[in-house]
Write an enzyme that holds these catalytic residues in place. Structure first.
Site, PDB file in Angstrom:
ATOM      1  N   GLY A   1       0.246  -1.444   0.264  1.00  0.00           N
ATOM      2  CA  GLY A   1       0.578   0.116  -0.440  1.00  0.00           C
ATOM      3  C   GLY A   1       0.954   1.085  -0.190  1.00  0.00           C
TER       4      GLY A   1
ATOM      5  CG  MET B   1      -0.861   8.584   5.884  1.00  0.00           C
ATOM      6  SD  MET B   1      -2.025   8.087   7.174  1.00  0.00           S
ATOM      7  CE  MET B   1      -0.410   7.181   8.223  1.00  0.00           C
ATOM      8  N   GLY B   2       1.032   5.289   3.297  1.00  0.00           N
ATOM      9  CA  GLY B   2       2.193   3.691   3.053  1.00  0.00           C
ATOM     10  C   GLY B   2       3.243   4.647   1.871  1.00  0.00           C
TER      11      GLY B   2
ATOM     12  CB  SER C   1      -2.146   9.290  14.150  1.00  0.00           C
ATOM     13  OG  SER C   1      -2.335  10.813  14.417  1.00  0.00           O
TER      14      SER C   1
ATOM     15  N   GLY D   1      -0.501  11.406   9.352  1.00  0.00           N
ATOM     16  CA  GLY D   1      -1.100  11.755   7.519  1.00  0.00           C
ATOM     17  C   GLY D   1       0.149  12.585   6.939  1.00  0.00           C
TER      18      GLY D   1
ATOM     19  CE  LYS E   1      -4.865   7.033  14.012  1.00  0.00           C
ATOM     20  NZ  LYS E   1      -6.070   7.284  12.900  1.00  0.00           N
TER      21      LYS E   1
ATOM     22  CG  HIS F   1      -5.710   9.707  18.318  1.00  0.00           C
ATOM     23  ND1 HIS F   1      -6.022   9.694  16.929  1.00  0.00           N
ATOM     24  CD2 HIS F   1      -4.589  10.109  18.124  1.00  0.00           C
ATOM     25  CE1 HIS F   1      -4.634  10.873  16.423  1.00  0.00           C
ATOM     26  NE2 HIS F   1      -4.442  11.283  17.184  1.00  0.00           N
TER      27      HIS F   1
ATOM     28  CD  GLU G   1      -8.454  12.689  13.598  1.00  0.00           C
ATOM     29  OE1 GLU G   1      -9.099  13.309  12.972  1.00  0.00           O
ATOM     30  OE2 GLU G   1      -7.328  12.187  14.119  1.00  0.00           O
TER      31      GLU G   1
END
Length: 292
Positions: free
Chosen positions: A7, A11-12, A113, A115, A165, A168, A172
């Site tokens: 992926g 992000m990946g 987290s 991004g 998460k 979290h 957020e």
């Protein structure tokens, strides 16, 4: 370490580059031929890694992840380890772990987290899994985390990383909603000359100074008064899961629940619920119900 990365989205790919910068060997795979991939199939990815293998998976939760886990379970062997860094529901981690364990394959779940900012500043990592498996990937985790003492936690056993998460993301939602509502009041008030200036002033010396406030200020600098931004915000599911689990635990979460409802309402034009409210007001009070 040597690691596979499945992926290579925003992000990946950034995570892979941060790992490479930290001295690790990363073999990347993505279904898209236009991605920055090193191999063109899962089989080629597995073949390129020395056993025992470690593979980090950054694909959407649900069917894409389930399919990837199933395929990997048939390609990997005893002693190999899969890291799920997406936003999987914590209960599904336990199901995946059970399936993989039958073949001697380990699973670590990592709530991730930060991004698009993570490549430069590091990622907050919330890790779930056995002590042995988590210890095995510490070099990778320490390269991905921010500098300093914080940003990495072994939250508990399988599923604990994604559970942390999930919470979290609920927090957020609430923080973002509070900033949004406060800005809307400033913008509407005749007392305030410029709401954008007020937000900018809060970035230093205020008890609400935060990275989210900095991001809001940046957005207002790019687009004053956010005149080109559509008033819609998606919700990806984690906060819905959190609220459901909070209900089971008997923990009230009114602020986070209201933030979730606000996002859901933003997706609806001319909502049926408000049509009912309007119709009822007209029935008992004669209020206008005509559309503009």
């Amino acid at each position: 370490m040597q690691i596979g990365m499945i992926g290579l989205g925003r992000m990946g790919n950034n995570m892979a580059e941060r790992l490479r910068s930290g001295g690790h060997k990363v073999v990347g795979y993505d279904i898209s031929p236009d991605s920055n991939r090193d191999v063109d199939s899962l089989q080629a990815l597995v073949d390129a890694l020395e056993a025992p293998r470690v593979i980090w998976v950054m694909v959407p939760a649900g069917k894409p992840l389930d399919s990837t886990i199933t395929q990997l379970s048939n390609l990997l062997g005893n002693g190999d380890l899969i890291i799920d860094g997406g936003n999987t529901r914590f209960t599904e981690d336990q199901e995946h772990a059970k399936t993989l364990s039958a073949k001697g394959i380990g699973l670590v779940d990592v709530g991730t987290s930060n991004g698009i900012w993570g490549r430069e500043n590091g990622y907050a990592l919330m890790v779930g899994g056995s002590d042995e498996n988590v210890a095995r990937i510490q070099p990778i985790l320490h390269t991905l985390k921010p500098e300093g003492d914080f940003g990495l936690v072994h939250a508990g056993g399988t599923g604990a990383g994604h559970y942390a998460k999930m919470v979290h993301n609920g927090i957020e939602y609430g923080m973002m909603q509070a900033l949004a509502e406060g800005y809307a009041v400033l913008e509407a008030s005749d007392f305030i000359k410029d709401a954008d200036d007020v937000v900018q002033s809060w970035r230093k010396g205020s008890v609400i100074q935060s990275w989210l406030l900095d991001l809001l200020s940046n957005a207002l600098h790019k687009d004053p008064h956010l005149s080109h931004i559509a008033g819609k915000a998606d919700e990806t599911g984690e906060t819905k899961w959190m609220i459901g689990d909070a209900l089971e635990l008997g923990i009230p979460t009114p602020a986070i629940t209201a933030a979730l409802y606000a996002r859901q309402s933003s997706q609806i034009q001319d909502p049926a619920t408000m049509k009912v409210v309007s119709a009822l007001r007209n029935e008992f009070g004669g209020h206008s119900i005509a559309k503009d």
